[in-house]
Design an enzyme around this catalytic site. Structure first.
Site, PDB file in Angstrom:
ATOM      1  CE  LYS A  85       5.998  34.309  -3.877  1.00 48.45           C
ATOM      2  NZ  LYS A  85       6.411  35.712  -4.127  1.00 48.45           N
ATOM      3  CB  SER A 166       2.966  37.563  -4.967  1.00 50.22           C
ATOM      4  OG  SER A 166       4.381  37.481  -4.919  1.00 50.22           O
ATOM      5  CB  SER A 190       6.032  39.991  -3.966  1.00 47.40           C
ATOM      6  OG  SER A 190       5.037  40.276  -4.915  1.00 47.40           O
TER       7      SER A 190
END
Lengths: 500, 500
Positions: A85, A166, A190
């Protein structure tokens, strides 16, 4: 084991299968890396990656192949390429938090969690897209364009769907077989919500299990890194490499990392699973409710006893979260001021204040600005007690709810998100509707508890739905075990049909 | 001794001034409060900056135990309450010298609570009035960096060497009533800090600076509105700033005006204070607990270690010098006013006792007198301090021992001392090389006496005629004839015999 020339088969393998197949000589690490690199290169339409690093994946693969050829002891993740990420700082590789503010920023340091993964032998396929500064539930706040879910609704509706957020780049990439696993971070859901939206698993461990050092901060008291993958076992494998005490993070837990993979067992006899009644509001989506009921049956089938419990302060969790998280964010994001790194806008003749205003106006997207303003407001003189102090008190009550519930049970089972994935653009105009996505995930975040999303099935539109398991602090093992029990019984084998 | 209150004579009568000081003292530590970066004064700009100090993305603070220890020791030295539970808060504001966009400080729960400092309005006069000044709290916080506006015609440069350096903020009660009391408080505080070793007290290097809160009122009346003059960096300037600010406030009030609560700056060139910003422009600092840090909890073992490590403090030392060493109150006060002086004196004392095989009490007076008259006189003349004295305590003790055992006279000792200052030689060696050893050889002295008396027959006549004051003249002449090396006692005896 698949034939070593069958590239598609390689990218269908789980982390455990890649690890074991590589060790057993079924294929080389380089073959695996090349297969995933090829999938990444062919999936631009998903926009899952901000930066692709095929050379990094090959480098780690070659090191693994050399080690194996030399007969050296192999590292736990040798031969396994993963996605990272883009909230984790990676040395020498641009790290943006999906913001214009950090566009072009290349750290000179490696986050603790990513370093642990590389040290464990994993290779990096690239930096995964996300909601800007991890603020969002649909990936639509990324400065680099939203990730598009590989899933489509049944019946000819070609709408582009949200991969969740997210960690939407992570979820989409795993579901689309661009990587077997990826890192995520979870502040209010997330990891769990995007996992649910894309039919994969992900675990947010106990707050403090993974070091936050080198992760671009959103809300410090809530941020926690965790793995995302297609199986519970893969999550256990990755988490073992990610977790551990870090003297550079004062909030990291100085505890041994359990051997979660070795401890996996779907035999839940003697375990009590609590069903919190407050998670079943009147308007709950019928398909979600039905899945939840199936989940209860699966856990009973695995030997667990199911009891009803109450978490009376649940309804205050979302407003509490949307005070505390923005408050911390408003302060954490103050460092992006154009002085030392990242975006700088310096209009002609501008003074310091003008530079701040211009830089931050250009560098932050609307959702980030909204949260900075909310956070600044709730910390302001005259409002602090009414909002921040009150929110902290409620947070303590929510944590207390869980403590009391865990006197009656060992685990909690809830839905992960109130709906399946929605179409991009559908909720963007209404921030409050978007915030409601976190309603089931936020309480465990506020209490710092380990929580996991596992896929349970598809809804009538053919989209994945997830179940959430919440455990006691530090009891990731029970969470993983219950996840495994569901995984085995749900038999979730659906995958998005390739259109990209 | 009667106290003469400090009063400002205004047109409407007498005014009383009320003063409180907030002193920022840089903690003596090799590393910063929350990072491992170095803290040396005068280093090249931006050479002592870690990733944490520059607030790079994802960086986290970790408290430096040594800084915490020094704050606790300082608190103990002023008999303050030590808070075993304290917490760090963020003070949020934007400025180019503040990389994080917030300063980590302690607003709500400081590490040190109420304490006190006794001041003496004339430290050299033990009979002068003493007064106890309350200390409200000591908290630890980060320093900011430094802006340099003189490096470029239109731009400012930032030096982050100081960014993150640990400061103690020592906040007094508004207990002072005159510039002299404020000066005495600041001096005493500096003395204590230097004794404890928690701050070097070098105000000219910015290691210690004071924010001066001043208000005026009719004697005994209601407290007036105060102003705060920031960053005053010498005892003299603090006193000047108070004098100026108090009479300015009296002028404003007597002209029918109102004092504006504001922040002011002191201009040392003009001896004036001037307005910097008023309360209306004051920042809303949005203090809230730093979520990157856990509360600071101190255990008993740590506190005990801090207590054990405290040196004898100035008040206790002064009393001991008077009582146990038999020094005059004046000498005791001067010798204990600075930690360096006391350290030097005690080294001299220990060495003197050792070489003379006497108790410290037996050599104390001669040692104190020599240090305060001979050595201080010489250092003043040379423009030096004890720290860079050309004579060591060992040399001084050796010189005093030579006098004590009759090897040289006090007069010769002065000569030897001069030579030591110039050449850096050892006293015994100088005495030998220059043949300065005192003689008790009666034959030689008798011969000199005879010569003196023969050459001054008229004075002998007068002496014998009753002008006994002339005895000193004969002693002087004899000593001169002996080049100062005669034992004065023997000279006295032989002269008396010869003149009888």
């Amino acid at each position: 084991m698949p034939n070593s020339t069958d590239k598609n088969a390689l990218t269908d393998l789980t982390v455990a299968e890649i690890r074991d197949g590589f060790r057993g000589g079924a294929f080389s690490a380089r073959e695996v890396a090349e297969a995933f690199n090829a999938n990444v290169a062919a999936a631009k339409a998903l926009n899952a990656f901000i930066v692709e690093t095929p050379e990094k994946a090959l480098e780690a693969a070659d090191a693994a192949d050399r080690a194996k050829a030399a007969g050296e002891a192999l590292k736990p993740l040798a031969g396994v390429p993963i996605g990272m990420k883009d909230l984790f700082c990676t040395e020498g590789v641009q790290t943006t938090a999906a913001s214009h503010m950090l566009e072009g920023f290349t750290p000179t340091y490696e986050s603790t969690v990513s370093k642990k993964l590389w040290d464990a032998g994993a290779g990096m396929l690239g930096k995964l897209n996300l909601d800007q500064f991890a603020m969002g539930s649909s990936n639509e706040t990324s400065y680099f364009g939203n990730v598009i879910s590989p899933w489509k609704r049944k019946g000819g509706d070609n709408a582009a769907l949200a991969p969740g957020g997210s960690s939407g780049g992570s979820s989409a990439a795993i579901a689309a077989r661009l990587c077997p696993a990826a890192t995520g971070t979870d502040t209010g859901g997330s990891i769990r919500q995007p996992a649910a939206f894309t039919g994969i698993s992900g675990i947010k461990p106990t707050y403090g299990r993974c070091s936050r050092w080198g992760i671009v901060a959103f809300a410090s008291s809530l941020d926690q890194a965790g793995p995302m993958a297609r199986t519970v076992r893969d999550n256990a494998i990755l988490l073992e490499s990610m977790a551990g005490f870090d003297p550079k993070d004062s909030t990291s837990l100085d505890l041994e990392v359990p051997r979660w993979e070795a401890g996996l067992s779907s035999d839940l006899r003697g375990r009590k699973v609590g069903i919190p009644k407050e998670y079943r509001p009147d308007g709950l989506n019928a398909e979600i409710a039905a899945l939840w009921d199936r989940g209860i049956e699966w856990l009973k089938d695995a030997g667990a006893e199911v009891v009803e419990v109450s978490l009376p302060h649940t309804q205050y969790a979302l407003p509490t979260y949307y005070i505390i998280a923005p408050a911390e964010a408003s302060s954490n994001l103050a460092r992006y001021d154009g002085v030392r790194y990242g975006q700088r806008d310096l209009p002609d003749g501008a003074g310091l204040q003008d530079m701040y205003a211009a830089t931050r106006a250009a560098g932050f997207g609307p959702e980030v600005k909204r949260r900075i303003m909310i956070g600044t407001y709730v910390l302001s003189a005259g409002f602090y007690d009414a909002y921040y102090t009150q929110a902290q008190k409620v947070r303590a009550l929510i944590a207390r709810d869980f403590e009391l519930a865990f006197e009656k049970c060992d685990l909690l089972l809830t839905p992960t998100a109130p709906s399946a994935s929605f179409a991009l653009g559908e909720k963007q105009a209404d921030p409050l509707a978007m915030y409601l996505n976190d309603v089931f995930t936020v309480p465990a975040s506020l209490a710092g508890l380990p929580a996991m999303a596992v896929p349970g099935g598809l809804d009538a539109q053919g989209l994945p739905l997830g179940l959430q398991i919440i455990g006691r602090a530090l009891d990731e093992q029970s969470v993983l075990n219950a996840g495994l029990a569901i995984e085995e019984r749900a038999g979730f084998a659906a995958r998005p049909e390739k259109w990209w | 001794m009667t106290q003469t209150a400090y009063r400002i004579q205004g047109a409407t009568g007498e005014w009383e001034v009320v003063i409180g000081l907030e002193v920022h003292a840089q903690v003596t530590s090799k590393a910063k409060l929350f990072s491992g970066a170095a803290t040396a004064f005068g280093a090249e700009p931006n050479t002592q900056v870690s990733l944490v100090d520059a607030a790079m993305p994802g960086m986290l603070p970790v408290p430096n135990r040594e800084c915490i220890r020094q704050a606790v020791r300082t608190g103990m030295a002023i008999n303050a309450q030590i808070n075993k539970w304290s917490r760090f808060d963020r003070k949020n504001y934007f400025y180019a010298d503040l990389p994080q966009g917030y300063q980590i400080s302690q607003l709500y729960h400081p590490i040190v609570g109420e304490g006190e400092i006794e001041i003496n309005l004339d430290e050299k006069n033990p009979d002068a009035q003493t007064k106890v000044i309350g200390v409200e709290r000591i908290h630890v916080e980060q320093d900011a960096g430094k802006l340099m506006h003189d490096q470029h015609p239109t731009r400012s440069y930032v030096d982050l060497n100081r960014s993150g350096v640990a400061l103690m903020e020592i906040v007094s009660r508004p207990d002072m009533r005159s510039p002299a009391e404020a000066g005495a408080y600041l001096s005493k505080l500096r003395t204590i800090l230097r004794y404890v070793g928690s701050c070097d007290g070098n105000m000219d290097q910015g290691s210690m600076r004071a924010d001066v809160n001043v208000s005026v009122r009719k004697p005994g009346g209601e407290l007036g509105t105060r102003t705060e003059t920031k960053n005053v960096n010498s005892v003299r300037f603090v006193m000047q700033a108070i004098e100026y600010e108090a009479s300015r406030q009296v002028d404003v009030l007597e002209a029918g005006g109102k004092i504006v609560q504001e922040t002011r700056l002191f201009d040392p060139d003009k001896g004036e204070t001037r307005s910097m910003r008023s309360k209306e422009d004051a920042h809303d600092y949005r203090y809230f607990p730093d979520p990157d840090l856990l509360p600071l909890e101190l255990d008993d073992a740590f506190l005990e270690e801090c207590r054990q490590s405290l040196p004898e403090l100035p008040d206790a030392k002064r009393k001991r010098y008077e009582k146990d060493l038999g020094l005059s109150a004046y000498n005791a006060a001067v010798l204990t006013a600075e930690a360096d002086t006391a350290r030097w004196f005690e080294a001299l004392l220990a060495e003197g006792a050792r070489v003379q095989k006497k108790s410290e009490g037996e050599v104390a007076k001669a040692s104190a007198n020599w240090l305060l008259s001979e050595l201080y006189g010489a250092l003043n003349r040379l423009g030096r301090t004890l720290e860079d004295s050309p004579v060591t305590p060992e040399d001084g003790a050796e010189l005093l021992a030579l006098v004590a055992d009759g090897t040289i006279s006090g007069t010769i000792a002065k000569q030897v001392f001069e030579i030591m200052l110039e050449s850096g030689g050892k006293p015994a060696q100088i005495v030998e090389e220059k043949g300065l050893r005192q003689t008790s050889d009666t034959g030689a002295i008798e011969a000199a006496v005879a010569k003196v008396l023969a050459g001054n027959a008229d004075k002998v006549e007068q002496y014998r005629g009753g002008k006994e004051a002339l005895f000193g003249f004969f002693v002087g002449q004899t000593m001169k004839a002996m080049q100062g090396k005669a034992n004065p006692q023997v000279v006295n005896e032989l002269l008396k015999k010869a003149l009888a």
